[in-house]
Design an enzyme around this catalytic site. Structure first.
Site, mmCIF file in Angstrom:
data_model
loop_
_atom_site.group_PDB
_atom_site.id
_atom_site.type_symbol
_atom_site.label_atom_id
_atom_site.label_comp_id
_atom_site.label_asym_id
_atom_site.label_seq_id
_atom_site.Cartn_x
_atom_site.Cartn_y
_atom_site.Cartn_z
ATOM 1 N N CYS A 90 0.857 -1.184 0.000
ATOM 2 C CA CYS A 90 0.000 0.000 0.000
ATOM 3 C C CYS A 90 0.895 1.236 0.000
ATOM 4 O O CYS A 90 1.674 1.431 0.937
ATOM 5 C CB CYS A 90 -0.894 -0.024 1.236
ATOM 6 S SG CYS A 90 -2.024 1.358 1.286
ATOM 7 N N ASP A 237 -10.991 4.214 -3.075
ATOM 8 C CA ASP A 237 -9.790 4.877 -2.545
ATOM 9 C C ASP A 237 -9.981 6.384 -2.651
ATOM 10 O O ASP A 237 -10.252 6.909 -3.732
ATOM 11 C CB ASP A 237 -8.559 4.427 -3.351
ATOM 12 C CG ASP A 237 -7.267 4.706 -2.622
ATOM 13 O OD1 ASP A 237 -7.203 5.724 -1.902
ATOM 14 O OD2 ASP A 237 -6.320 3.915 -2.772
ATOM 15 N N CYS A 241 -4.490 6.218 -5.125
ATOM 16 C CA CYS A 241 -4.038 4.825 -4.977
ATOM 17 C C CYS A 241 -2.630 4.676 -5.560
ATOM 18 O O CYS A 241 -2.448 4.628 -6.784
ATOM 19 C CB CYS A 241 -4.996 3.841 -5.642
ATOM 20 S SG CYS A 241 -4.600 2.121 -5.199
ATOM 21 N N THR A 243 -0.428 2.081 -5.404
ATOM 22 C CA THR A 243 -0.137 0.856 -6.152
ATOM 23 C C THR A 243 -0.904 0.876 -7.476
ATOM 24 O O THR A 243 -0.415 0.365 -8.491
ATOM 25 C CB THR A 243 -0.458 -0.410 -5.328
ATOM 26 O OG1 THR A 243 -1.785 -0.300 -4.785
ATOM 27 C CG2 THR A 243 0.535 -0.614 -4.200
#
Ligand code: PYC
Length: 320
Positions: A90, A237, A241, A243
């Site tokens: 994360c 999210d 985000c 990732t």
């Protein structure tokens, strides 16, 4: 069973919350972080639920259990988790963790290696308080994969690894706009379920549990694109985000649309922005570098009264 109090520090990264457990967590032993994450899932799932689920948490909460590192030269290890399970990696959480460690006086500006279940990432805490994370090697596995989605027909997306598995969909489904949250969630959830049902996975059969939708930015002077990311527990999210931005960078690089030295500005559904850039590796993968800002906004001690029926949280209605 008696439980010791848990000590946590809250922050948010460009809108997305991170709750770092700094003390009181279970003994997960030593060894690689992936093994300790498995132990957390199998033997201590109460911790994840107590931290992320109601009444202390909510569906968007991401927890981060601070651990001793296993890999050499790391300042710490971390296991991320959410309302339904552990997360492989994360980035918004790594930015939140970095700012939390600085708040505690444990680190200062400079680079800091962090051990995670999927490899070591490097956080650079800058003098202006922003943080850049050099992520694990990322890559596009497949381009323009077709999936049949009831009511939507054929939806095409790229499959990419950015520390988690993503299905990236450009300009299909509802417009990527905050006013469309419910419709975006329904569309992304339907895609995710069909990917599972149709056996479309990441490498090694890993589930594609993050769906990322792209549309034009609100202001092309401030961002190159706006996204909506649906996380494994059906929460969106609030940040762009990290990732997911890494997966996007891998797809852009694979398509020859982003070169080393160029910057990609990824806006979230809330129009907060992560900046991304890439380093090319000899095997065709990339190292994504994703930067953003986080703010510490709370600190708590959690108590576990044996008479409290919800001391370990109310289970999420979403099964993983
Ligand atoms: O920033 O990588 C990220 C992330 C994953 C899930 C929620 N945020």
């Amino acid at each position: 069973m008696e439980r010791a109090p848990l000590h946590v520090i809250d922050s948010h990264t460009e809108g997305e919350p991170t709750r770092v457990v700094i003390a009181g967590g279970p003994d997960l032993g030593t060894g690689p972080l992936a093994e300790r994450a498995q132990r957390l899932r199998e033997n201590h799932d109460w911790l994840r639920s107590a931290v992320c689920n109601e009444p202390r948490g909510h569906e968007a909460m991401v927890g981060a259990l601070l651990c001793e590192p296993h890999a050499a030269d790391c300042c710490c290890g971390v296991i991320f988790f959410n309302n339904v399970s552990t997360l492989n990696m994360c980035i918004h959480g790594s930015i939140g963790l970095t700012v939390t460690l600085a708040h505690l006086g444990k680190i200062g500006p400079g680079t800091h290696r962090i051990d995670t279940p999927v490899g070591v990432v490097v956080a650079e805490l800058r003098e202006d308080g922003s943080v850049e994370i050099a992520n694990v090697p990322s890559y596009r596995k497949a381009a323009a994969v077709a999936v049949e989605v009831p009511h939507w027909g054929t939806v095409r997306g790229d499959i990419a690894w950015g520390g988690n598995w993503f299905f990236l969909i450009d300009q299909q489904g509802p417009a990527v706009d905050f006013a469309n949250l419910d419709a975006l969630t329904a569309f992304a959830w339907a895609v995710r379920q069909e990917l599972g049902a149709q056996g479309i996975t990441g490498d090694g059969g890993m589930e594609i549990d993050h769906i990322e939708l792209f549309g034009p930015p609100a202001n092309p002077h401030l961002a190159d694109s706006r996204n909506f990311v649906l996380c494994p527990g059906k929460a969106y999210d609030r940040s762009p985000c990290g990732t997911g931005t890494s997966a996007k960078l891998a797809c852009l690089a694979a398509a020859g649309k982003l070169l080393p030295g160029e910057i990609w500005r990824q806006a979230s559904i809330l129009d907060t922005v992560f900046e991304g850039r890439i380093e090319l590796l000899a095997d065709g993968k990339i190292i994504p570098r994703v930067s953003g800002r986080a703010w510490v906004n709370g600190q708590s001690t959690y108590h576990f009264d044996p008479t409290d029926p919800f001391r370990d949280g109310i289970p999420s209605p979403i099964s993983h």
